[in-house]
Design a protein around this motif. Sequence first.
Motif, mmCIF file in Angstrom:
data_model
loop_
_atom_site.group_PDB
_atom_site.id
_atom_site.type_symbol
_atom_site.label_atom_id
_atom_site.label_comp_id
_atom_site.label_asym_id
_atom_site.label_seq_id
_atom_site.Cartn_x
_atom_site.Cartn_y
_atom_site.Cartn_z
ATOM 1 N N ARG A 1 8.519 -28.163 76.199
ATOM 2 C CA ARG A 1 7.934 -29.223 75.362
ATOM 3 C C ARG A 1 8.822 -30.452 75.496
ATOM 4 O O ARG A 1 10.037 -30.335 75.486
ATOM 5 C CB ARG A 1 7.939 -28.792 73.884
ATOM 6 N N ASP A 2 8.216 -31.630 75.567
ATOM 7 C CA ASP A 2 9.047 -32.816 75.813
ATOM 8 C C ASP A 2 10.085 -33.058 74.703
ATOM 9 O O ASP A 2 11.203 -33.475 74.988
ATOM 10 C CB ASP A 2 8.183 -34.065 76.058
ATOM 11 N N ASP A 3 9.728 -32.714 73.462
ATOM 12 C CA ASP A 3 10.654 -32.940 72.342
ATOM 13 C C ASP A 3 11.948 -32.136 72.489
ATOM 14 O O ASP A 3 12.975 -32.509 71.938
ATOM 15 C CB ASP A 3 10.015 -32.519 71.017
HETATM 16 MG MG MG Z 1 6.057 -33.504 72.174
#
Ligand code: MG
Length: 283
Positions: free
Chosen positions: A49-51
């Motif tokens: 996930r990018d986060d």
């Molecule tokens: Mg995200």
Amino acid sequence: MIRLAIQKSGRLSEDSLKLIRECGISFISTSSKLKTEATNFPLEILFLRDDDIPGYVADGVADIGIVGQNVLVEEGLQQLSVKNLGFSKCRLSLAVSKGDTYTDVTSLQGKNIATSYPNLLQEFLTSKGVQADIHTISGSVEIAPSIGLADAVCDIVSSGSTLISNGLREVETVFKSEAVLIANQNLDVEKNRLLQQLLFRMEAVQKAQKSKYVVLNAPNSAIPQIKPLLPGIKSPTIIPLAEEGWSSLHSVVNEDDFWDIIQKLKEAGAEGILVVPIEKMIG
Ligand code: MG
Ligand code: ATP
């Protein structure tokens, strides 16, 4: 071996994979796998996930990563940034309901604003001397005003069409973002060497994308006029044509000046202009 974290699926994924492939790195990716190893470079790719990417790189779970500046700065980890990558360009904007009166940012004083980026928004509001209630939600921010959850939103925008289709009007740009390469700050010598190799390749790819190879024919009498239009890397290549009194000129032209130069070349007497993409450009 160096470990790279990229987004598993979303707005960064496709261009991240494309950049790695353009760097000449081959790997097999299947959508269900969470990691893969390159076949021709000591690189392992993690799909996340990018986060989670900035945190994993800060902790050294991954050595390097590709993420949006918006997420990086929101998480307070901008010191990991190594290189801007020029894709996934977007902005974080404030928007209000279409019918609301809005004069300037002070119109937001005391209002409820929904966002997934509370830190970036708070910093912006503080810099403008505005106090507002920030309501942090993780998704579907743009529907918040229509369901009475907030007076305004602060969300990621590229074309603005999502805002418009939700009856919103963009009023302020809070932050401008693009994808960045990030790296752990304590890489060992070997990993740092691999990072430098990757950066070298990325730069060659980026330079090539900004340049075109131009080939044209011109009467020899026009060469003094044409030559200064084509500085190239050092200077243009000039080769005589089989036809007496004519030459072929080869050079590299920057994409930004491209149409302007083509127009001037034509006016100077150039003919048969060919424009060819460049795959890699070194030096
Ligand atoms: Mg995200
Ligand atoms: P994940 O499931 O990995 O958490 P996400 O839904 O949080 O994904 P995406 O919508 O895929 O995130 O966006 C990832 C990043 O791409 C954003 O943080 C931003 O930097 C950039 N981005 C988002 N929307 C756009 C857009 N419309 N155009 C260009 N870039 C965008």
